[in-house]
Design a protein around this motif. Structure first.
Motif, mmCIF file in Angstrom:
data_model
loop_
_atom_site.group_PDB
_atom_site.id
_atom_site.type_symbol
_atom_site.label_atom_id
_atom_site.label_comp_id
_atom_site.label_asym_id
_atom_site.label_seq_id
_atom_site.Cartn_x
_atom_site.Cartn_y
_atom_site.Cartn_z
ATOM 1 N N LEU A 4 -4.235 -25.361 16.923
ATOM 2 C CA LEU A 4 -3.251 -25.126 17.982
ATOM 3 C C LEU A 4 -3.825 -24.225 19.058
ATOM 4 N N LEU A 5 -3.796 -24.715 20.288
ATOM 5 C CA LEU A 5 -4.149 -23.897 21.440
ATOM 6 C C LEU A 5 -2.863 -23.545 22.174
ATOM 7 N N LYS A 101 -5.957 -29.824 18.272
ATOM 8 C CA LYS A 101 -5.113 -30.911 17.773
ATOM 9 C C LYS A 101 -3.751 -30.916 18.465
ATOM 10 N N CYS A 102 -3.177 -29.727 18.641
ATOM 11 C CA CYS A 102 -1.888 -29.595 19.327
ATOM 12 C C CYS A 102 -2.009 -28.549 20.426
ATOM 13 N N LEU A 103 -1.130 -28.669 21.403
ATOM 14 C CA LEU A 103 -1.149 -27.762 22.546
ATOM 15 C C LEU A 103 0.260 -27.243 22.807
ATOM 16 N N LEU A 319 2.257 -32.182 22.246
ATOM 17 C CA LEU A 319 2.460 -31.173 23.279
ATOM 18 C C LEU A 319 3.810 -30.496 23.103
ATOM 19 N N TYR A 320 3.801 -29.175 23.075
ATOM 20 C CA TYR A 320 5.002 -28.374 22.881
ATOM 21 C C TYR A 320 5.146 -27.380 24.037
ATOM 22 N N VAL A 321 6.365 -26.902 24.223
ATOM 23 C CA VAL A 321 6.644 -25.878 25.233
ATOM 24 C C VAL A 321 7.555 -24.822 24.615
ATOM 25 N N ALA A 322 7.474 -23.606 25.118
ATOM 26 C CA ALA A 322 8.351 -22.528 24.639
ATOM 27 C C ALA A 322 8.397 -21.427 25.671
ATOM 28 N N GLY A 323 9.510 -20.705 25.691
ATOM 29 C CA GLY A 323 9.658 -19.602 26.630
ATOM 30 C C GLY A 323 10.214 -20.064 27.956
ATOM 31 N N ASN A 324 9.915 -19.326 29.010
ATOM 32 C CA ASN A 324 10.542 -19.567 30.303
ATOM 33 C C ASN A 324 10.103 -20.845 30.997
ATOM 34 N N ILE A 325 9.064 -21.497 30.513
ATOM 35 C CA ILE A 325 8.731 -22.817 31.041
ATOM 36 C C ILE A 325 9.841 -23.812 30.710
ATOM 37 N N THR A 326 10.632 -23.512 29.690
ATOM 38 C CA THR A 326 11.742 -24.381 29.294
ATOM 39 C C THR A 326 13.064 -23.965 29.937
ATOM 40 N N LEU A 343 6.492 -23.323 14.039
ATOM 41 C CA LEU A 343 6.885 -24.022 12.814
ATOM 42 C C LEU A 343 6.804 -25.538 12.993
ATOM 43 N N ALA A 344 7.224 -26.021 14.170
ATOM 44 C CA ALA A 344 7.193 -27.457 14.429
ATOM 45 C C ALA A 344 5.761 -27.991 14.429
ATOM 46 N N VAL A 345 4.841 -27.225 14.993
ATOM 47 C CA VAL A 345 3.431 -27.623 14.975
ATOM 48 C C VAL A 345 2.910 -27.622 13.543
ATOM 49 N N ALA A 346 3.269 -26.600 12.785
ATOM 50 C CA ALA A 346 2.841 -26.541 11.382
ATOM 51 C C ALA A 346 3.371 -27.737 10.598
#
Length: 406
Positions: A4-5, A101-103, A319-326, A343-346
């Protein structure tokens, strides 16, 4: 290739790094600032129970926890491009290219500028820049300042600047124009101000915040404003021009009506050695656009946000997002969202198997509870706006797992 990056070492990014690393994932966090912590670094405020929150100390706790779990954190690097690979992502930074693998994009929000005459003078800055100068670098932006823009952000940071020993002459509205929009509307800003009334030291203001409508409040608002922490908040005055030659010297202001029109003959000059412009916040979502995310315009969340579900998954695989970008909310909500994303990436990478869905549902419930208890709400109707966004995500998705839809 790492697991995860995370782009962004603020509360969302660090929260995600911790929750993912707890399940053994190899996590790498990068941030363009020289120190991790994001919005936390500038925060210093008193909770209703009298407890002081030191954002720098909170950020250090998250950093130490992440490092203790083996997370690699690199600051002072920027991302300028990213591409989707068959088995993950390649992110190009000013230091090197990183494959993962995930971002997760936890890039936060940026301030909205309000251009007014004189805004390019030395001594004019965004209100967030003044916050960082005072609370992070321990440097006063000046001795006597004026803040242009009445909103949740400007009022809360005005208090922090006051704690730094800076005198805030007043917080007032920008002049009405095509670019200032709602920021120059006394009624709209009254609505924003009422969401802060519970923090006011004055019982009168707290009472009024519960019972006065924005329209009535704007009409009844006194010409010289109310004071919170001895800082005048002036919804019936506007900034016409910032004055000075080589440095800010003052602001030319005037009285305005309840609908924002300048009252003739009321102009005067107020001296100041710095000026902050506070136009609010909007999600910083450029990298999500480069990645190919679908976007949705949600005013309650601050503007255009990448389509995502409660698990912080976007419509782009891996691809995931979190915080104020959402959507613009508090740092506590951002951290809780980061926990969900980690957790979702895991789960996606099969590191979280036992009770995976149940644990993610519990984390999602934690986000909602954190939002409910938030000291400050940047916009009204955030919860309903998020429900609509999530429903639209599933209506346009290709069968992604549905969790926690109301």
């Amino acid at each position: 290739m790492i697991d995860l990056l995370i782009v962004g070492a603020g509360p969302a990014g660090l929260g995600a790094a911790i929750s993912a690393a707890e399940y053994g994932l190899k996590v790498y966090v990068i941030d363009e600032f020289v120190k991790s912590g994001g919005r936390l670094l500038g925060q210093l405020h008193e909770e209703p129970d009298g407890k002081w929150v030191n954002g720098i100390a909170e950020a250090q706790k998250l950093y130490e926890r992440a490092i203790g779990l083996g997370v690699k954190i690199q600051c002072g690097v920027s991302v300028y491009d990213l591409i989707k690979l068959d088995n993950g992502w390649c992110v190009y930074t000013t230091d090197k290219a990183i494959e993962s693998k995930c971002l997760l994009l936890a890039t936060g929000a940026s301030e909205i500028p309000i251009p007014i005459p004189g805004w390019t003078l030395p001594g004019v800055m965004s209100v967030g820049a003044a916050q960082v100068m005072g609370n992070v670098h321990r440097v006063k932006p000046g001795e006597k300042g004026i803040i242009i823009g009445v909103n949740v952000l400007s009022v809360s940071i005005a208090r922090e600047l006051q704690l730094c020993g800076v005198h805030i002459e007043g917080i007032l509205l920008p002049k009405q124009s095509l670019l200032s929009g709602d920021a120059a509307d006394p009624e709209k800003m009254m609505e924003s101000l009422l969401r802060l009334s519970h923090l006011a030291p004055s019982p009168l203001i707290r009472f009024g915040g519960k019972w006065v409508s924005p329209k009535l409040g704007a009409r009844l608002y006194p010409k010289n404003g109310f004071k919170m922490w001895d800082i005048p908040i002036q919804l019936r005055k506007t900034a016409l021009e910032i004055l000075g030659e080589n440095q800010v010297k003052g602001v030319r202001i005037a009285d305005i009506t309840a609908t924002g029109e300048v009252v003739p003959g009321t102009e005067k000059v107020v001296s100041a050695d710095f000026v902050c412009i506070a136009g609010g916040l909007t999600p910083m979502s450029e990298l999500a656009a480069v990645a190919g995310c679908t976007f949705c315009y949600v005013p309650e969340l601050g503007g255009h946000v990448p389509m995502h579900n409660e698990s912080m998954q976007t419509n782009v695989d891996g691809l995931y997002v979190a915080g104020n970008i959402t959507g613009v909310e508090s740092a506590k909500v951002a951290k809780a969202q980061g926990t969900v994303a980690g957790l979702a990436v895991a789960r996606e990478l099969k590191a979280l198997v036992d009770r995976a869905d149940e644990k993610i549902e519990e984390a999602i419930a934690g986000v909602k509870e954190t939002r409910r208890k938030a000291l400050i709400q940047f916009q009204p109707g955030i919860e309903e706006a998020r429900r609509k966004l999530h429903r639209e995500f599933y209506e346009n998705s290709d069968g992604k797992t549905e969790i926690g839809v109301l």
